[in-house]
Design a protein around this motif. Structure first.
Motif, PDB file in Angstrom:
ATOM      1  N   ASP A  56     -22.347  -7.529 -20.736  1.00  0.00           N
ATOM      2  CA  ASP A  56     -21.971  -6.370 -19.923  1.00  0.00           C
ATOM      3  C   ASP A  56     -20.862  -6.719 -18.930  1.00  0.00           C
ATOM      4  OD1 ASP A  56     -23.847  -4.778 -21.209  1.00  0.00           O
ATOM      5  OD2 ASP A  56     -25.396  -5.142 -19.694  1.00  0.00           O
ATOM      6  N   ILE A  57     -20.927  -7.915 -18.368  1.00  0.00           N
ATOM      7  CA  ILE A  57     -19.893  -8.370 -17.437  1.00  0.00           C
ATOM      8  C   ILE A  57     -18.559  -8.505 -18.162  1.00  0.00           C
ATOM      9  CG2 ILE A  57     -19.118 -10.289 -15.981  1.00  0.00           C
ATOM     10  CD1 ILE A  57     -22.128 -10.765 -15.334  1.00  0.00           C
ATOM     11  N   MET A  58     -18.585  -9.051 -19.365  1.00  0.00           N
ATOM     12  CA  MET A  58     -17.351  -9.224 -20.139  1.00  0.00           C
ATOM     13  C   MET A  58     -16.752  -7.865 -20.522  1.00  0.00           C
ATOM     14  SD  MET A  58     -16.894 -12.377 -20.022  1.00  0.00           S
ATOM     15  CE  MET A  58     -15.612 -12.733 -21.172  1.00  0.00           C
ATOM     16  N   LYS A  59     -17.595  -6.903 -20.900  1.00  0.00           N
ATOM     17  CA  LYS A  59     -17.110  -5.562 -21.229  1.00  0.00           C
ATOM     18  C   LYS A  59     -16.463  -4.922 -20.003  1.00  0.00           C
ATOM     19  CE  LYS A  59     -20.424  -4.546 -24.884  1.00  0.00           C
ATOM     20  NZ  LYS A  59     -21.608  -3.759 -25.245  1.00  0.00           N
ATOM     21  N   LEU A  60     -17.081  -5.099 -18.850  1.00  0.00           N
ATOM     22  CA  LEU A  60     -16.523  -4.562 -17.612  1.00  0.00           C
ATOM     23  C   LEU A  60     -15.173  -5.209 -17.319  1.00  0.00           C
ATOM     24  CD1 LEU A  60     -16.707  -2.853 -15.015  1.00  0.00           C
ATOM     25  CD2 LEU A  60     -17.917  -4.783 -13.980  1.00  0.00           C
ATOM     26  N   ALA A  61     -15.108  -6.519 -17.437  1.00  0.00           N
ATOM     27  CA  ALA A  61     -13.859  -7.241 -17.168  1.00  0.00           C
ATOM     28  C   ALA A  61     -12.741  -6.750 -18.092  1.00  0.00           C
ATOM     29  CB  ALA A  61     -14.069  -8.737 -17.325  1.00  0.00           C
ATOM     30  N   GLN A  62     -13.057  -6.545 -19.356  1.00  0.00           N
ATOM     31  CA  GLN A  62     -12.051  -6.055 -20.298  1.00  0.00           C
ATOM     32  C   GLN A  62     -11.577  -4.658 -19.925  1.00  0.00           C
ATOM     33  OE1 GLN A  62     -14.069  -6.494 -24.052  1.00  0.00           O
ATOM     34  NE2 GLN A  62     -13.171  -8.509 -24.428  1.00  0.00           N
ATOM     35  N   SER A  63     -12.495  -3.822 -19.469  1.00  0.00           N
ATOM     36  CA  SER A  63     -12.118  -2.458 -19.105  1.00  0.00           C
ATOM     37  C   SER A  63     -11.253  -2.417 -17.847  1.00  0.00           C
ATOM     38  CB  SER A  63     -13.361  -1.582 -18.915  1.00  0.00           C
ATOM     39  OG  SER A  63     -14.025  -1.879 -17.707  1.00  0.00           O
ATOM     40  N   LEU A  64     -11.284  -3.480 -17.051  1.00  0.00           N
ATOM     41  CA  LEU A  64     -10.532  -3.517 -15.801  1.00  0.00           C
ATOM     42  C   LEU A  64      -9.144  -4.119 -15.943  1.00  0.00           C
ATOM     43  CD1 LEU A  64     -13.332  -4.690 -13.349  1.00  0.00           C
ATOM     44  CD2 LEU A  64     -12.584  -2.363 -13.839  1.00  0.00           C
ATOM     45  N   GLN A  65      -8.856  -4.710 -17.082  1.00  0.00           N
ATOM     46  CA  GLN A  65      -7.592  -5.428 -17.259  1.00  0.00           C
ATOM     47  C   GLN A  65      -6.368  -4.578 -16.966  1.00  0.00           C
ATOM     48  OE1 GLN A  65      -7.912  -7.215 -21.140  1.00  0.00           O
ATOM     49  NE2 GLN A  65      -8.515  -9.168 -20.246  1.00  0.00           N
ATOM     50  N   ASN A  66      -6.373  -3.332 -17.357  1.00  0.00           N
ATOM     51  CA  ASN A  66      -5.204  -2.473 -17.153  1.00  0.00           C
ATOM     52  C   ASN A  66      -5.465  -1.377 -16.120  1.00  0.00           C
ATOM     53  OD1 ASN A  66      -3.620  -3.844 -19.113  1.00  0.00           O
ATOM     54  ND2 ASN A  66      -4.747  -2.784 -20.712  1.00  0.00           N
ATOM     55  N   ALA A  67      -6.500  -1.552 -15.316  1.00  0.00           N
ATOM     56  CA  ALA A  67      -6.856  -0.537 -14.320  1.00  0.00           C
ATOM     57  C   ALA A  67      -5.828  -0.494 -13.198  1.00  0.00           C
ATOM     58  CB  ALA A  67      -8.241  -0.826 -13.755  1.00  0.00           C
ATOM     59  N   ASP A  68      -5.552   0.708 -12.726  1.00  0.00           N
ATOM     60  CA  ASP A  68      -4.632   0.912 -11.608  1.00  0.00           C
ATOM     61  C   ASP A  68      -5.446   0.943 -10.322  1.00  0.00           C
ATOM     62  OD1 ASP A  68      -2.791   1.695  -9.708  1.00  0.00           O
ATOM     63  OD2 ASP A  68      -2.305   3.610 -10.670  1.00  0.00           O
ATOM     64  N   PHE A  69      -5.445  -0.164  -9.597  1.00  0.00           N
ATOM     65  CA  PHE A  69      -6.264  -0.276  -8.391  1.00  0.00           C
ATOM     66  C   PHE A  69      -5.602   0.348  -7.168  1.00  0.00           C
ATOM     67  CE2 PHE A  69      -8.344  -3.343 -11.117  1.00  0.00           C
ATOM     68  CZ  PHE A  69      -9.665  -3.011 -10.906  1.00  0.00           C
ATOM     69  N   GLN A  70      -4.521   1.072  -7.393  1.00  0.00           N
ATOM     70  CA  GLN A  70      -3.931   1.845  -6.310  1.00  0.00           C
ATOM     71  C   GLN A  70      -4.252   3.322  -6.468  1.00  0.00           C
ATOM     72  OE1 GLN A  70       0.187   0.456  -6.453  1.00  0.00           O
ATOM     73  NE2 GLN A  70      -0.254  -0.799  -4.660  1.00  0.00           N
ATOM     74  N   ASP A  71      -4.963   3.657  -7.548  1.00  0.00           N
ATOM     75  CA  ASP A  71      -5.388   5.023  -7.814  1.00  0.00           C
ATOM     76  C   ASP A  71      -6.833   5.195  -7.341  1.00  0.00           C
ATOM     77  OD1 ASP A  71      -5.238   7.690  -9.143  1.00  0.00           O
ATOM     78  OD2 ASP A  71      -6.772   6.783 -10.420  1.00  0.00           O
ATOM     79  N   GLU A  72      -7.039   6.108  -6.392  1.00  0.00           N
ATOM     80  CA  GLU A  72      -8.366   6.281  -5.794  1.00  0.00           C
ATOM     81  C   GLU A  72      -9.435   6.638  -6.823  1.00  0.00           C
ATOM     82  OE1 GLU A  72     -10.618   9.186  -2.628  1.00  0.00           O
ATOM     83  OE2 GLU A  72      -8.509   8.731  -2.256  1.00  0.00           O
ATOM     84  N   LYS A  73      -9.128   7.522  -7.771  1.00  0.00           N
ATOM     85  CA  LYS A  73     -10.117   7.918  -8.779  1.00  0.00           C
ATOM     86  C   LYS A  73     -10.553   6.716  -9.617  1.00  0.00           C
ATOM     87  CE  LYS A  73      -8.988  12.772  -9.447  1.00  0.00           C
ATOM     88  NZ  LYS A  73      -8.572  13.797 -10.411  1.00  0.00           N
ATOM     89  N   THR A  74      -9.583   5.895 -10.005  1.00  0.00           N
ATOM     90  CA  THR A  74      -9.885   4.703 -10.798  1.00  0.00           C
ATOM     91  C   THR A  74     -10.783   3.754 -10.019  1.00  0.00           C
ATOM     92  OG1 THR A  74      -7.793   4.868 -11.990  1.00  0.00           O
ATOM     93  CG2 THR A  74      -8.865   2.711 -11.976  1.00  0.00           C
ATOM     94  N   VAL A  75     -10.438   3.524  -8.761  1.00  0.00           N
ATOM     95  CA  VAL A  75     -11.212   2.604  -7.927  1.00  0.00           C
ATOM     96  C   VAL A  75     -12.639   3.115  -7.752  1.00  0.00           C
ATOM     97  CG1 VAL A  75     -11.379   1.550  -5.637  1.00  0.00           C
ATOM     98  CG2 VAL A  75      -9.162   1.701  -6.785  1.00  0.00           C
ATOM     99  N   ARG A  76     -12.792   4.416  -7.513  1.00  0.00           N
ATOM    100  CA  ARG A  76     -14.149   4.984  -7.370  1.00  0.00           C
ATOM    101  C   ARG A  76     -14.959   4.805  -8.652  1.00  0.00           C
ATOM    102  NH1 ARG A  76     -15.067   7.377  -2.645  1.00  0.00           N
ATOM    103  NH2 ARG A  76     -13.256   8.016  -1.454  1.00  0.00           N
ATOM    104  N   LYS A  77     -14.320   5.013  -9.810  1.00  0.00           N
ATOM    105  CA  LYS A  77     -15.007   4.818 -11.092  1.00  0.00           C
ATOM    106  C   LYS A  77     -15.476   3.377 -11.240  1.00  0.00           C
ATOM    107  CE  LYS A  77     -12.807   8.292 -14.028  1.00  0.00           C
ATOM    108  NZ  LYS A  77     -11.935   8.487 -15.196  1.00  0.00           N
ATOM    109  N   VAL A  78     -14.606   2.437 -10.874  1.00  0.00           N
ATOM    110  CA  VAL A  78     -14.951   1.020 -10.981  1.00  0.00           C
ATOM    111  C   VAL A  78     -16.121   0.688 -10.062  1.00  0.00           C
ATOM    112  CG1 VAL A  78     -14.134  -1.332 -10.520  1.00  0.00           C
ATOM    113  CG2 VAL A  78     -12.661   0.290 -11.725  1.00  0.00           C
ATOM    114  N   ILE A  79     -16.077   1.149  -8.832  1.00  0.00           N
ATOM    115  CA  ILE A  79     -17.163   0.878  -7.880  1.00  0.00           C
ATOM    116  C   ILE A  79     -18.477   1.441  -8.404  1.00  0.00           C
ATOM    117  CG2 ILE A  79     -18.056   1.441  -5.577  1.00  0.00           C
ATOM    118  CD1 ILE A  79     -15.070   1.323  -4.626  1.00  0.00           C
ATOM    119  N   ARG A  80     -18.448   2.648  -8.912  1.00  0.00           N
ATOM    120  CA  ARG A  80     -19.678   3.275  -9.440  1.00  0.00           C
ATOM    121  C   ARG A  80     -20.184   2.541 -10.685  1.00  0.00           C
ATOM    122  NH1 ARG A  80     -17.290   9.232  -8.247  1.00  0.00           N
ATOM    123  NH2 ARG A  80     -17.722   9.193  -6.010  1.00  0.00           N
TER     124      ARG A  80
END
Length: 81
Positions: free
Chosen positions: A15-39
């Motif tokens: 599960d940790i590896m799947k999460l890490a893969q999903s975050l590779q191209n995430a835009d951490f300056q986008d509030e919606k993206t960051v909220r999704k990641v936190i949740r």
């Protein structure tokens, strides 16, 4: 090492590896993206995050004010050791 992570967090390494893969191209300056990641992380770890803490985390991440060590993260979250 991975076994220790699983024991300490209660989260499967897969599960940790799947999460890490999903975050590779995430835009951490986008509030919606960051909220999704936190949740997603909160649900994965089975640790609820209050709206107040979520807002503080989002603000810090979006503004690039991300703590560099665990004690700073714990302080930001209000956790005491």
């Amino acid at each position: 090492m991975f076994g220790n992570i699983e024991k300490k967090t209660g989260v499967k390494m897969d599960d940790i590896m799947k999460l890490a893969q999903s975050l590779q191209n995430a835009d951490f300056q986008d509030e919606k993206t960051v909220r999704k990641v936190i949740r997603k992380v909160s649900a994965l770890a089975n640790k609820p995050v209050s709206k107040k803490k979520e807002d503080a985390l989002v603000k810090a991440i979006v503004n690039g004010n991300v703590p560099k060590d665990m004690s700073s993260i714990e302080k930001m979250l209000g956790n005491k050791k």
